[in-house]
Design an enzyme around this catalytic site. Structure first.
Site, PDB file in Angstrom:
ATOM      1  N   GLY A  18      32.390 119.503   6.719  1.00 43.36           N
ATOM      2  CA  GLY A  18      33.439 120.212   7.812  1.00 43.36           C
ATOM      3  C   GLY A  18      34.799 120.671   7.032  1.00 43.36           C
ATOM      4  CG  LEU A  95      36.613 115.497   7.724  1.00 46.63           C
ATOM      5  CD1 LEU A  95      37.756 116.659   7.276  1.00 46.63           C
ATOM      6  CD2 LEU A  95      37.295 114.222   8.098  1.00 46.63           C
ATOM      7  CB  ALA A  97      31.377 116.332  14.340  1.00 44.09           C
ATOM      8  CB  SER A 140      37.079 111.011  18.239  1.00 49.30           C
ATOM      9  OG  SER A 140      37.963 111.587  19.354  1.00 49.30           O
ATOM     10  CD  GLU A 142      36.809 112.864  24.513  1.00 49.33           C
ATOM     11  OE1 GLU A 142      36.260 113.183  25.601  1.00 49.33           O
ATOM     12  OE2 GLU A 142      38.029 112.896  24.684  1.00 49.33           O
ATOM     13  CE1 TYR A 163      33.348 115.118  18.788  1.00 52.30           C
ATOM     14  CE2 TYR A 163      34.869 114.057  20.443  1.00 52.30           C
ATOM     15  CZ  TYR A 163      34.444 114.327  19.011  1.00 52.30           C
ATOM     16  OH  TYR A 163      35.375 114.343  18.012  1.00 52.30           O
TER      17      TYR A 163
END
Ligand code: NAP
Ligand code: G4F
Length: 336
Positions: A18, A95, A97, A140, A142, A163
């Site tokens: 990433g 990283l 994704a 994350s 999230e 996600y």
């Protein structure tokens, strides 16, 4: 690209998956400044996708070169094995994704394959090659989803998107390799962090760009979805410093990085438009297509653990961040 170039010896080698993304670009800068030899995984694309790292480019034939880019993809396990074998990294920052929450509802299977199983492919490559390295997993906030704030390392996960679910899988598979295979693996549970290098379809960049372009007479308005969502927005360069600190600690463990401050999307819009002396309410329009089937209403992090164990502290909060981002957009638009 470095297909046939032998890799020179170096004091410390890092692999960043990433590297072409927001965080990857700042992390590459940080590690190069610390003298690392940095290897980045990049995807082949029909157009250039290296805009965020072009300023770091070095000729790989130069004996002093410190940055090397390698084609690869999280869905291609044999390539990951080959690269781990070739690079023999001391530190791996994972990283890469499919990182867009709204898009994950449209592409749930792809998101699971890259954001979730992609992590296993990379961990398996490390285990199979038997390289002794430290591993950072980009977890994350999230993952907390519907669990109310404040959220810290002990807060239960309740993901609200494909996600988020894929990141929960990534979190646990990284822990599994730590506990089951003795790998030094760390989950950085990062709350939203932004910068002028943020992807244009994430809400802060979208608003900052719109405010700047409307102020310059280039656009008329901007369409957004849910303005009530609460986020804990920090500044990306400070967060990648936290990632590095996590891999320098004596013992591997998991950390939250956050500012502990809470603002709505509406607040962020007001900050950005105020900065160019405009009334946000005249320019922000509603488009239901930006709503998500399930929303994460409020993320507010508690980074006490990182502050005490890593001496990590955020410095840039949402108001200042909005100014940095709008100013960058004004410069971009004027140059263009
Ligand atoms: P980003 O800007 O969207 O960058 C994502 C990176 O992953 C890009 O370099 C992208 O390559 C690469 N990538 C995507 N799919 C890939 C694949 N199949 N194979 C190889 N590379 C692939 O994300 P970011 O904001 O820098 O975030 C970095 C990581 O932290 C992500 O894992 C994200 O989910 C996580 N995270 C971000 C935040 C945040 O607020 N920014 C918060 C918590 C966690 P291309 O350039 O070719 O697309
Ligand atoms: O900027 P966003 O798309 O970020 P979101 O969904 O919080 O995800 C980001 O942060 C996560 C960390 O918590 C990362 F893991 C993830 O990779 C990504 O970097 O949306 C923020 C909020 C949401 O509530 C969304 O519904 O803004 C709301 N929103 C309102 N209008 C919008 C829009 N989001 C986007 N992207 N576009 C809109 O027009």
């Amino acid at each position: 690209m470095t297909a046939s170039i032998p890799i020179p010896a170096a004091s410390k080698r890092a692999l960043i998956t990433g590297i072409t993304g927001q965080d990857g670009s700042y992390l590459a800068e940080l590690l190069l400044s610390k003298g690392y030899q940095v290897h980045g995984l990049i995807r082949r694309a029909s157009t250039f996708n290296t805009g965020r790292i072009d300023h770091l480019y070095q000729d790989p034939h130069d004996p002093d070169a410190k940055l090397f880019l390698h084609y690869g993809d999280l869905t291609d396990s044999s390539r990951l094995v080959t690269l781990i074998e070739k690079i023999h990294p001391d530190e791996v920052y994972h990283l890469a994704a499919q990182s867009h929450v709204r898009v994950s509802f449209d592409e749930p299977e792809f998101t699971g394959n890259t954001t979730g199983v992609g992590t296993t492919r990379l961990l398996e490559a490390i285990r199979m090659v038997g390289v002794d390295c430290r591993f950072y997993q980009a977890s994350s906030s999230e993952m907390f989803g519907a669990t109310p704030p404040p959220q810290n390392e002990d807060t239960p996960f309740y993901p609200r998107s494909p996600y988020g679910a894929a990141k929960v899988y990534g979190y646990w598979i990284a822990r599994n390799y730590r506990e089951g295979h003795g790998l030094y693996a760390v989950n950085g549970i990062l709350f939203n962090h932004e910068s002028p290098r943020r992807g244009e379809t994430f809400v802060t960049r979208k608003i900052a760009r719109a405010a700047a372009r409307i102020a310059l007479g280039l656009d008329k308005d901007v369409y957004l979805g849910n303005l009530d969502a609460v986020r804990d927005w920090g500044y990306a360069p400070e967060y990648v410093e936290g990632m590095w600190r996590m891999l320098q600690a004596d013992e591997p463990t998991d950390y939250v990085l956050a500012t502990g401050t809470a603002y709505t999307v509406r607040d962020f819009a007001q900050f950005c438009f105020d900065h160019v002396n405009l009334d946000w309410q005249q320019y922000v329009k509603f488009d239901e297509s930006y709503l998500r089937p399930t929303e994460v209403d409020a993320l507010i992090g508690d980074a006490t653990k990182a502050e005490s164990l890593l001496a990590w502290k955020p410095r840039t909060l949402a108001l200042q961040l909005s100014h940095v981002m709008v100013d960058a957009e004004l410069n971009r638009a004027r140059k263009a």
